[in-house]
Design an enzyme around this catalytic site. Structure first.
Site, mmCIF file in Angstrom:
data_model
loop_
_atom_site.group_PDB
_atom_site.id
_atom_site.type_symbol
_atom_site.label_atom_id
_atom_site.label_comp_id
_atom_site.label_asym_id
_atom_site.label_seq_id
_atom_site.Cartn_x
_atom_site.Cartn_y
_atom_site.Cartn_z
ATOM 1 C CG HIS B 316 -2.032 -1.000 1.126
ATOM 2 N ND1 HIS B 316 -1.879 -2.286 1.591
ATOM 3 C CD2 HIS B 316 -3.276 -0.939 0.610
ATOM 4 C CE1 HIS B 316 -2.992 -2.962 1.370
ATOM 5 N NE2 HIS B 316 -3.858 -2.175 0.770
ATOM 6 N N GLY B 317 2.044 1.188 0.539
ATOM 7 C CA GLY B 317 2.885 2.379 0.570
ATOM 8 C C GLY B 317 4.123 2.159 1.403
#
Lengths: 290, 454
Positions: B316-317
């Protein structure tokens, strides 16, 4: 059921609800105060009300600093506070100036001049355009909230305000917020925007005064640290250079030791009441002097 | 171009009209590829080159891997993971604001490119393509088919992550008469309703969860907002996925269902079979099982779960918050695993409700790390949930409004018996019509889909 019949029924369902809301809007208007979930919402409510109701005698325009001075704090009848949290005083002044009728007195807060005019807001509230539909869920909640918490008048809150002012100043520890605000105020150089906005204010003042309104400027008190910050000092210098006549300014004389700020910038509730009372005293003197 | 813009509506209408013209039937795939490129390049044309590199590169590796899987499959996967890692995690090492990052101009240009929208999704499509097709040892598909699978516009930006073996067989001529119009309308309307009515309105309130705004909240409102964010992120992502499925149906493609009432899950493992199903399936198929899954003893299974969930978080990051979110989910899976059989043996309604509540509560609390990827901010928010607020001017939230905007998620999860049992089947089209009107009348301020940032 065939797909076409299903889609026709679906479209009919949508149309019935839209027509019902259209009729309701035409019948009741879209002016029901919507609950504000953001400061922007609060701004729209305030401005919608200004357009709908008779023109008041006194109007305040400004930023979030003035936004804290609630209308019910003022004993002065027929006063509207059009300050926009997060906004520029020029936006409010421009909206007022664009209306066909003007209030007798306009008070313009000069603390925050670094923000540009909110052009879409000015455009929206300079014309009398009612939306086609209101928002049914928000309108229902607004009706419910208004029934439970009807807006208060000064007479209703006056005893509580007296009690509030009678209490000692708050001992809320605002160091974290005040330090952050001071950092921001020292980092910011508002010179260019402040010059542009001051020029606009000058033009707008000329315009509304030609039409018979009177304009006074105000400076709300900051905490000592913020008063001497870079941004506040530059803004003050530019504003006073543009408007050197002391009669143009409404003096807000208060005992500063009584004031507290949530973050060094925004007054807490008790201090807002104290400042409001000082403004009313100054207003009375200014009116007598006139 | 976002799904909720009028430009997107016009774009879909034009592509749909052209797609089913008999004269263009032979070029349906090419038309969809062209439309998808237009959709992706709209507003960010400089990223089209990157998309082309990803697709052409993957196609080249696919052709080579069909000849020698052992050598070229890992190389193809490494190529895609390198793309993902470069764009997603470069900000850990560089400051994009600095005027010149490296002396080599082309690399400097690449380093300054923004995160390409949807890269996490199309890279996973590419890997699925390489693995599935080389496993089947089939003849290489045409380049245009590969393009369509990877960049089909309804799923390009945020999925659902469709497996190649599911999508590729669907590439064949499509006819207007075969479109399941009612299903497509239901998915699309539901998706827009959840995005515009629920997610965008709740976003107005949950914006107060951001730092430093959350410091103005009362303690009870911090709790409320966490639950509202839980509803919002579901409505936002479910809404996007539903629109994608509806649009896919309009063009004759069935995309996988991505959500199946996740908040009624009675265990964390069940939650992951209901939430972002296409990602869970992808991680299970291409990561958990190749790592050994549960075939090498208890402790290795636990380790595999932690690795998969940790990497799922990082997907996701590049932030400690996302890693924490993934690892904590992994920990919950590990902790519940030995208890699952015993819990399943106790089967009465109140106990199931209690389990649902516990799972929903834990999942909701972990969303804090998602909303506030800065770890310090997340911890600050959490700490404030357990200490009384002293702010003299707290933010005012309208609980009635919060309830009315969350209601569709609650009704969907708890079920509306007369409708599900068929007694109100006649009212179904009117209900969808009302949803359409309501999403127009009550749409919250426009915000991009939460998963666009991934």
């Amino acid at each position: 059921m065939s797909a076409v019949r299903w889609l026709i029924k679906c479209s009919a369902g949508a149309a019935i609800l839209l027509i019902a809301c259209g009729f309701a809007t035409a019948r009741f208007g879209s002016g029901l105060q919507m609950p504000a979930t953001t400061t922007r919402d609060g701004t729209l409510i305030t401005l919608s009300r200004y357009l709908r109701e008779p023109v008041p005698d006194v109007v305040l325009v400004g930023s979030s600093l003035t936004f804290r001075l609630k209308e019910e704090y003022f004993a002065t009848p027929s006063l509207r506070n059009l300050a926009l949290a997060g906004g520029s005083p020029v936006t409010g002044l421009k909206i007022v100036a664009n209306r066909p009728q003007l209030p007798g007195l306009i008070l313009v807060e000069m603390n925050v001049l670094s923000r540009s005019v909110d052009a879409p807001l000015v455009e929206r509230y300079s014309r009398d355009i009612e939306p086609l539909f209101f928002r049914p869920v928000r309108a229902a909640v607004a009706a419910y909230e208004q029934r439970r918490h009807a807006p208060l008048t000064h007479e209703q809150v006056a005893p509580e305000l007296r009690r509030l002012v009678g209490r000692p100043p708050s001992d809320f520890d605002n160091r974290v917020y005040a330090d952050r605000a001071l950092q921001q105020f020292n980092a910011e150089d508002p010179t260019d925007e402040a010059r542009i906005n001051t020029k606009r204010i000058e033009e707008l003042i000329r315009m509304v005064e030609q039409r018979g309104a009177r304009v006074l400027l105000i400076e709300l008190p900051y905490s000592e640290a913020i008063e001497s910050s870079r941004s506040a000092a530059i803004t003050r210098k530019i504003a006073h250079a543009a408007f050197p006549d002391s009669k143009r300014w409404l003096p807000v004389e208060v005992n500063r030791s009584e004031l507290r700020w949530t973050d060094g910038v925004h007054l807490d509730e008790r201090s807002a009441v104290i400042v409001t009372q000082a403004m009313e005293r100054a207003l009375a003197s200014a009116r007598m002097a006139k | 171009m976002t799904f909720t813009s009028w430009q997107f509506g016009a774009f879909v209408a034009i592509v749909f009209a052209a797609y089913y013209l008999p004269a263009l039937r032979a070029f349906q795939v090419q038309l969809l590829v062209f439309a998808s490129l237009f959709f992706y390049g709209y507003g960010q044309p400089e990223l089209l080159a990157l998309l082309a590199v990803a697709v052409f590169g993957t196609y080249l590796f696919l052709v080579l891997a069909l000849r020698s899987r052992r050598l070229w499959l890992p190389a193809g996967i490494a190529f895609n993971l390198a793309l993902l890692a470069f764009f997603k995690y470069k900000l850990l090492f560089i400051d994009p604001a600095s005027p010149s990052l490296v002396d080599f101009a082309p690399l400097d240009f690449l380093l300054k490119l923004p995160l390409p929208i949807g890269i996490s999704f199309f890279v996973f499509h590419n890997i699925s393509l390489l693995v599935d097709l080389t496993r089947q040892k089939a003849a290489p598909p045409s380049l245009v088919d590969v393009f369509l699978y990877i960049i089909f516009f309804p799923q390009l930006v945020s999925g659902p992550i469709t497996r190649a073996e599911m999508f590729m067989p669907q590439i064949k001529p499509k006819y207007l008469a075969d479109i399941p119009l009612v299903d497509a309308a239901k998915w699309t309307l539901t998706g827009f309703f959840f995005k515009l009515y629920v997610a965008n309105n709740l976003n107005e309130m949950t914006s107060y969860m951001s730092f430093p705004l959350y410091e103005t909240l009362q303690t009870q409102d911090r709790w409320l907002l966490v639950f509202l964010y839980s509803y919002q992120i579901y409505a936002d992502f479910f809404g996007y996925s539903a629109i994608a499925i509806g649009l896919g149906l309009l063009f004759g493609y069935r995309l996988p269902i991505n959500f199946d009432l996740p908040y009624i899950a009675t265990s964390f493992s069940e939650f992951w079979t209901r939430w972002h199903i296409s990602l869970s399936n992808w991680l299970r198929t291409y990561l958990y099982i190749p790592l050994g899954g549960n075939r090498h003893g208890v402790w290795r299974t636990y380790l595999n779960l932690m690795i998969v969930m940790g990497l799922g978080g990082l997907w996701h990051g590049a932030g400690l918050g996302y890693l924490m979110w993934g690892l904590l989910h992994g920990l919950l899976l590990v902790l519940e695993r030995p208890l699952l059989a015993r819990l399943a043996a106790v089967d009465f309604a109140a106990f199931r409700v209690a389990r649902m509540t516990v799972v929903f509560f834990c999942v909701t609390m972990l969303w804090i790390f998602f909303k506030l990827p800065n770890f310090d901010h997340a911890v600050g928010y959490l700490a404030g949930m357990f200490t009384p607020s002293t702010n003299p001017n707290p933010t005012k939230l309208f609980y009635s409004l919060a309830l009315l905007y969350s209601l569709p998620v609650m009704i969907q999860h708890l079920g509306f018996r007369p409708l599900s049992e068929g007694r109100l089947r006649w009212a179904e089209p009117y209900l969808y019509g009302s949803m359409a009107a309501l999403m127009y009348l009550e749409a919250g301020p426009d915000t991009s889909f939460i998963y666009f940032q991934f």
